[in-house]
Design a protein around this motif. Sequence first.
Motif, PDB file in Angstrom:
ATOM      1  N   GLY A 159      -4.101   3.185  -5.824  1.00  0.00           N
ATOM      2  CA  GLY A 159      -5.040   3.131  -4.710  1.00  0.00           C
ATOM      3  C   GLY A 159      -6.267   3.934  -5.064  1.00  0.00           C
ATOM      4  N   LYS A 202      -7.882  10.605  -4.950  1.00  0.00           N
ATOM      5  CA  LYS A 202      -7.819   9.937  -6.245  1.00  0.00           C
ATOM      6  C   LYS A 202      -9.167   9.608  -6.860  1.00  0.00           C
ATOM      7  CE  LYS A 202      -3.614   8.209  -4.369  1.00  0.00           C
ATOM      8  NZ  LYS A 202      -2.979   7.103  -3.682  1.00  0.00           N
ATOM      9  N   ALA A 262      -6.092   2.873   3.153  1.00  0.00           N
ATOM     10  CA  ALA A 262      -4.861   2.253   3.608  1.00  0.00           C
ATOM     11  C   ALA A 262      -4.259   2.968   4.820  1.00  0.00           C
ATOM     12  CB  ALA A 262      -3.855   2.198   2.466  1.00  0.00           C
ATOM     13  N   GLU A 267       0.830  -1.216   0.000  1.00  0.00           N
ATOM     14  CA  GLU A 267       0.000   0.000   0.000  1.00  0.00           C
ATOM     15  C   GLU A 267       0.859   1.259   0.000  1.00  0.00           C
ATOM     16  OE1 GLU A 267      -3.225   0.325  -0.333  1.00  0.00           O
ATOM     17  OE2 GLU A 267      -3.717  -1.810  -0.266  1.00  0.00           O
ATOM     18  N   ASN A 271       1.152   4.151  -2.900  1.00  0.00           N
ATOM     19  CA  ASN A 271       0.925   5.579  -2.652  1.00  0.00           C
ATOM     20  C   ASN A 271       2.082   6.413  -3.186  1.00  0.00           C
ATOM     21  OD1 ASN A 271      -1.537   5.257  -1.440  1.00  0.00           O
ATOM     22  ND2 ASN A 271      -0.782   5.428   0.664  1.00  0.00           N
TER      23      ASN A 271
HETATM   24 MG    MG Z   1      -3.283   4.128  -1.177  1.00  0.00          MG
END
Ligand code: MG
Length: 518
Positions: free
Chosen positions: A95, A81, A100, A31, A35
């Motif tokens: 992601g 996002k 996360a 994760e 990112n």
């Molecule tokens: Mg993420």
Amino acid sequence: MNPKILKLSPSVINQIAAGEVVENPASIVKELIENSLDAGAQRIAVDLVEGGFQLIRVEDDGCGMGPEDALLCLERHATSKLQTVDDLQTLQTMGFRGEALAAISAVSHFELKTSDGSLGTRVLSEGGNIVRVEPTARNRGTTIEVRSLFYNVPARKKFQKSASASAAQVTKVVETIAMAHPETSFSLNGKEFAGSSQKERIQEILGEHEHEVNGANLSGFVASPAKAMATRAGQYFYINKRPIFSPLLSKAVKQAFGTRIAEHSHPRFVLFLEIDPEAVDVNVHPQKREVRFRDEGRVFRMVQEAVEKAFSPKMIFSEPISFTPLPAFSFQETPYREEAPPLKEETLPLVFQEKPIAVLGSYLLLQKEGWILVDLRAAYARILYDSLRSSRGASQSLIWPLEIPLGPGEEERAMALSELGIECRILKKTLVIDALPSFLEAADFPSFFAEWKEGKNLEQISARLGRSVKKHFSLEIATFYWKKLRECSDCLYDPLGNPIFAEVSEEDLAKVIRGKHG
Ligand code: MG
Ligand code: ADP
């Protein structure tokens, strides 16, 4: 009874949700790296202490965050996002759930240091509660440190692997992502991954992968069939650079390998599929490893065809250029192991651009732009195997039938020989062989039969017979084999998946000489 319904506090909700995203250090590293990639990082450094249970640190030089976002990003469903559900269809980033960081910080001592180039921010959180926020000096980018993982969820901690197993898992995660992002530099515990092209990166991480796949939407490498494994551990599949797990696509690749590998082994490969985000649904699994295709059949065929092409002999050989007979070679001499039916002029094989040059021991040297070496023993194994499999290999009647005494219970296996084009009968506990397929020599038959009785398969026996050929090959015979080989079902590999050909460059020859004297 006095029922009491309590609303769960956000930190408890996050702890429960954490179970989905945060399984172990490897899933956290995944994760965090994703990112960093989404933030446009060019360098990503990952460090671990005790397999990540004591400390996971991921540092990047991406876009970073300003003070407000630095606080917001720890909240559940906070993401930069995705704004509408429609965005899910066209998402390009890794992601998108905004889950996360909230989940990771809920089950650890968490520290975030980030800067978007102006003021840096440091945020400390314990079990999901923010305990400190302060300005800090930092270049553009983000550092996240996760300490004392699962300190507040002992049940989860109990089910973790050992530190070394966890470290291995993390390594695999970093390698998997690094192969898809050669333009980004990665380091793990201070060790930098070399390679700036995809090919170099893959070679650095996995070693040689011989066959390049070059389809319209599928690229990457597949290893020789001989390198197949008992598990799928050597399979790396990506969709739009995202590592995924797809039994369907695994099967498509396996199908493309066809009979080159045994039924229960798994080919090794690294394959990148580029596909319209609308044609794939990645939102199936919280870990985003599993995918669903809108049109499974189409993707299956596309993968299978592209991988098949990588094996196509055309990758090594040129197309036939003419149908003119080849006067230069005479087949008057009886070819070794082959009572070849006399070749009539008009049925002479096609002329190919590869020119047989010489026999070097048990190798035939062909000239194309560079050179190609043909392993004649492996070639023989393939020709023998195909002729036995097709069972129409012109049979050679034996002047003196072979007689082999049979032990108890061996009749059935003996009679199965007729499926291989071997003419045989059983006379009073004796196996009588009247005719053999043209590529199987009478002298080899006893050892062939001994292995056949033991239950060895045709692949193993043909390959063994190929390796045991000791005789000298003349150029005519070698050329004859090479031409026969091209009629085989798979002229690139022997029946056990070992390569028959190798391309040799001038550079390779130089290495031989330097290696010997250097
Ligand atoms: Mg993420
Ligand atoms: P998601 O990635 O699904 O959006 P995360 O919880 O992983 O959710 O991250 C939340 C938000 O924090 C991201 O949308 C992004 O805006 C910001 N963020 C997280 N990590 C970084 C990073 N390394 N650099 C810059 N921004 C980041």
